[in-house]
Design an enzyme around this catalytic site. Sequence first.
Site, PDB file in Angstrom:
ATOM      1  N   GLN A  20       0.831  -1.195   0.000  1.00 53.82           N
ATOM      2  CA  GLN A  20       0.000   0.000   0.000  1.00 53.82           C
ATOM      3  C   GLN A  20       0.872   1.254   0.000  1.00 53.82           C
ATOM      4  O   GLN A  20       1.902   1.323   0.673  1.00 53.82           O
ATOM      5  CB  GLN A  20      -0.907   0.000   1.233  1.00 53.82           C
ATOM      6  CG  GLN A  20      -2.041   0.999   1.168  1.00 53.82           C
ATOM      7  CD  GLN A  20      -3.088   0.737   2.230  1.00 53.82           C
ATOM      8  OE1 GLN A  20      -3.132  -0.346   2.809  1.00 53.82           O
ATOM      9  NE2 GLN A  20      -3.936   1.714   2.492  1.00 53.82           N
ATOM     10  N   SER A 100       4.657  -5.688   2.990  1.00 56.67           N
ATOM     11  CA  SER A 100       3.389  -5.464   3.681  1.00 56.67           C
ATOM     12  C   SER A 100       2.266  -6.192   2.939  1.00 56.67           C
ATOM     13  O   SER A 100       2.273  -7.414   2.844  1.00 56.67           O
ATOM     14  CB  SER A 100       3.118  -3.959   3.795  1.00 56.67           C
ATOM     15  OG  SER A 100       1.996  -3.708   4.605  1.00 56.67           O
ATOM     16  N   LEU A 101       1.285  -5.448   2.394  1.00 52.76           N
ATOM     17  CA  LEU A 101       0.225  -6.086   1.618  1.00 52.76           C
ATOM     18  C   LEU A 101       0.804  -6.957   0.512  1.00 52.76           C
ATOM     19  O   LEU A 101       0.248  -8.011   0.175  1.00 52.76           O
ATOM     20  CB  LEU A 101      -0.690  -5.013   1.011  1.00 52.76           C
ATOM     21  CG  LEU A 101      -1.707  -5.517  -0.013  1.00 52.76           C
ATOM     22  CD1 LEU A 101      -2.762  -6.372   0.659  1.00 52.76           C
ATOM     23  CD2 LEU A 101      -2.329  -4.355  -0.758  1.00 52.76           C
ATOM     24  N   ARG A 125      -9.234  -7.470   5.518  1.00 47.78           N
ATOM     25  CA  ARG A 125      -8.062  -6.949   6.213  1.00 47.78           C
ATOM     26  C   ARG A 125      -8.042  -5.423   6.178  1.00 47.78           C
ATOM     27  O   ARG A 125      -7.840  -4.744   7.187  1.00 47.78           O
ATOM     28  CB  ARG A 125      -6.802  -7.516   5.546  1.00 47.78           C
ATOM     29  CG  ARG A 125      -5.459  -7.051   6.107  1.00 47.78           C
ATOM     30  CD  ARG A 125      -4.351  -7.671   5.248  1.00 47.78           C
ATOM     31  NE  ARG A 125      -3.004  -7.454   5.778  1.00 47.78           N
ATOM     32  CZ  ARG A 125      -2.213  -6.456   5.422  1.00 47.78           C
ATOM     33  NH1 ARG A 125      -2.642  -5.560   4.544  1.00 47.78           N
ATOM     34  NH2 ARG A 125      -0.994  -6.342   5.936  1.00 47.78           N
ATOM     35  N   HIS A 208       0.992  -1.715  10.836  1.00 42.56           N
ATOM     36  CA  HIS A 208       2.145  -2.348  11.475  1.00 42.56           C
ATOM     37  C   HIS A 208       2.508  -1.673  12.802  1.00 42.56           C
ATOM     38  O   HIS A 208       3.677  -1.432  13.108  1.00 42.56           O
ATOM     39  CB  HIS A 208       3.345  -2.364  10.518  1.00 42.56           C
ATOM     40  CG  HIS A 208       3.040  -3.031   9.223  1.00 42.56           C
ATOM     41  ND1 HIS A 208       2.810  -4.383   9.125  1.00 42.56           N
ATOM     42  CD2 HIS A 208       2.881  -2.523   7.965  1.00 42.56           C
ATOM     43  CE1 HIS A 208       2.543  -4.691   7.865  1.00 42.56           C
ATOM     44  NE2 HIS A 208       2.565  -3.578   7.149  1.00 42.56           N
ATOM     45  N   GLN A 259       1.470 -10.174  11.123  1.00 43.34           N
ATOM     46  CA  GLN A 259       2.097  -9.188  10.249  1.00 43.34           C
ATOM     47  C   GLN A 259       1.466  -7.810  10.398  1.00 43.34           C
ATOM     48  O   GLN A 259       2.137  -6.786  10.292  1.00 43.34           O
ATOM     49  CB  GLN A 259       2.009  -9.660   8.793  1.00 43.34           C
ATOM     50  CG  GLN A 259       2.801  -8.820   7.808  1.00 43.34           C
ATOM     51  CD  GLN A 259       1.960  -8.422   6.609  1.00 43.34           C
ATOM     52  OE1 GLN A 259       0.806  -8.028   6.761  1.00 43.34           O
ATOM     53  NE2 GLN A 259       2.556  -8.524   5.428  1.00 43.34           N
TER      54      GLN A 259
END
Length: 815
Positions: A20, A100-101, A125, A208, A259
């Site tokens: 993202q 990440s994503l 999510r 995060h 995560q």
Amino acid sequence: MTGQTWPPLSRADVVVFPGQGSQRQGMGQDFHQRFPAARAAFEEASDAIGIDIGAICFTDDPRLHVTEFTQPCLLTMEIAVFRVLAAEFGLAPRFFGGHSLGELTALVAAGALPFAPAVRLVRARGGAMQEAVPADQGAMAALILDDIAESGALDLVTAAGVEVANHNSPKQVVISGLAGRVAGLRPVLADAHPDLTFIPLRISVPAHSQLMRPAGERFSARLAEVAGDLDALRAASVVSNATGEFHDPRRFAADLARQITSPVRWLDDMRTLAAAAGPGGHIVEVGPRAALASFFRAVGVETRTITTVDEAFGLGSEPVPRGEPAAPAAQPAPVAQPGPVAQPGSLAQALQPAPIAMAAPVAHDPEFPGSAAWCRAHRARIAYAAGGMGAGVGSARLVLRMAGTGLLGYLGTSDVPLERVAAELARLRAALPAHAPWGANITRAPWHPRRDEDLVDLLVRGEVPDVEVAGFTEPTAALVRLRLAGLRPGPDGRPRPARLMLVKVAHPDAAARFLAPPPPAVAADLRARGLLTAEEVRLGANLPMADDLCVEPWAGGGPGLLELLPAVRAVRDRAGAGADAAAGGGVDVHQAAGQVRVGAAGGLGSPRAVAAAFALGAEFVLTGSVNQCTVEADTSDLVKDLLASAGVADFTTAPDVDSFELGGRVPVLRRGGLFAARADRLDELYRRHGELAALCAEDRQRLEKDLFRCNLDDLWQELSADPDRWSAAVLAGAREDVRQRMLLVVRWYLAESTRRARAGDPAETLNFQVRGGPALGAFNDVVRGTRLAGWRDRHVDELAGFLMRGAAEVLAGRG
């Protein structure tokens, strides 16, 4: 790097996906316009969550920057591009990573998570993350400073109640927290570190960080719901953001769940991937922007970035010959959804295009004939398969097209170099979801038995889920290994093979041999050689050699399908009765010979022929020559033109390269060429003389001029030095035996004539060996006057729909 010349995408070791923040308006639109595989991915994702993903990505839609929508849009764009690169350019990486994503995208690309469930998962999510902190109250920012970890800047971040979310490179971290605290850090850091660059990120949640704990709990619950779809072993090729190492299959779900609240250890991930790729490894970034290239450069690793179609066609990369992209389209091609059987009337009414989508496991469509159990076992929508045509004609592109519509297709491997087979298998694994229906063919190579063993090794190591076996009359050591390797007990303790085996048979006796368990002595020898484990041998002791028997009458004569299919069904039923009695009943499909499914192949070129096969008791059908005259078949346009104009009387039989000395014959096209007559003449000369030296001058001159295009003695010298084409034992025998020598020369012509046809050289048209029989002529007759009359409008999945819908009409009394 400007001016960098990159190796072909087929040589890439690693692919990585940004997360993202990399989104942009118009991302993926050029791939969507040009490639059907990209359109299919966008359509599948849109269907999965009921939102037009393309509209959000391609237009000025503010939802593109709202996390709930950003995440499924990014995942979809990246998977769409990845599938195009895999299907059209040969991209087949060994390792995967995502920021990440992007880690979720990497898991989909690696086959650890099916695409449609992943789209739903990331939307949930994103929604959970958006709801965890009220709108505009969370923020993230990038901090850039040389050696930032040792600068003391991160101590100021912690003191302000803000967290480090991403360790991106030695020079960059990303911080995450409440918006006020993140904004308040900017002047503090500027005073303490004047050289520090502070960049607010366009992300609407403090990802995060511990502020995401409610989202993490909700994500864990959703992850548990799709646990059955996860393939933890495939995840082992993907680096974990939470650990900085490759996923441990034992902790895969747990590490993925945490995560959301854990910092992204991207710096460690990059080092792990670079080490795995090795010196000179090729790393490709796929996404909307070149978001990760600078991070890799900071650790001394160059990467190639592909964000547009132009970059895919960049230096060092061309599409693989079998996957040329479709012509650009101004709008996405319309895709029909699965529908009922056509209403009464002309069979042309059944010409409805099947959907093109890389879907999760599909259910059997009850409107079509055939066995629902076969469909469940093979993960296919209908009881129909496209067989693996030899010489590479049954291409990866054909298999991908079939799998994309929930249909089973087999990759053709006969007379294809093993290096190319390996590349095609890697391409299919990379492009297809874990549960897609697909497989590969193995055809007996009697002149090179070692090839069978090497090909089985590729199929086993390549985790091919489905194998079509052709040309074998009994189990060999190679087939026993293929059957038992990877065999494991299921939840009920009964054996579960690692792959399904569909075996083509032309005689009841051959059927009986494959209904029996593997020969114990062969299995024991494989165990002694270390090719099977004791557990695999034990579990396979009562396992039939085949999951499916496909009855295909011999082209050279003998009983037809009308006689053979009932006979093989009777053999199956008798074997099953014995197996059930011995086991006390109650055994499952893999243990009871009586539950091995029996299908039909050969001559299935019209809906009525397919209907007749089902009426005879076939539980599935497998087609062959009709698929050679489709867009996806990997043969020349010239061959396809010849086939599309052929009628039922334009075919004959000719000597078979695999069983020439036994008198074997195969169906071939007669119209437009002289191959059949020339091959028959060559057969006659071989049986009359048995050696090249005995040929009269006139015959020899004609053969060298019209068939071989070279001096026969020179050809033999070339063949005798080619251990890849013939086994050492075969070559040694030919050096000692003049008859064997002539046999190899004859076989060379029979194989070369197929390669000439596939290459499509007009000067060699008379020597084209084009496999195919009256079934293709029958198909041409049925579709004459419809949009399928020309081969350029024939797609292999649409042929399947036409034949099966038409068969359903006939069986219902409406056709």
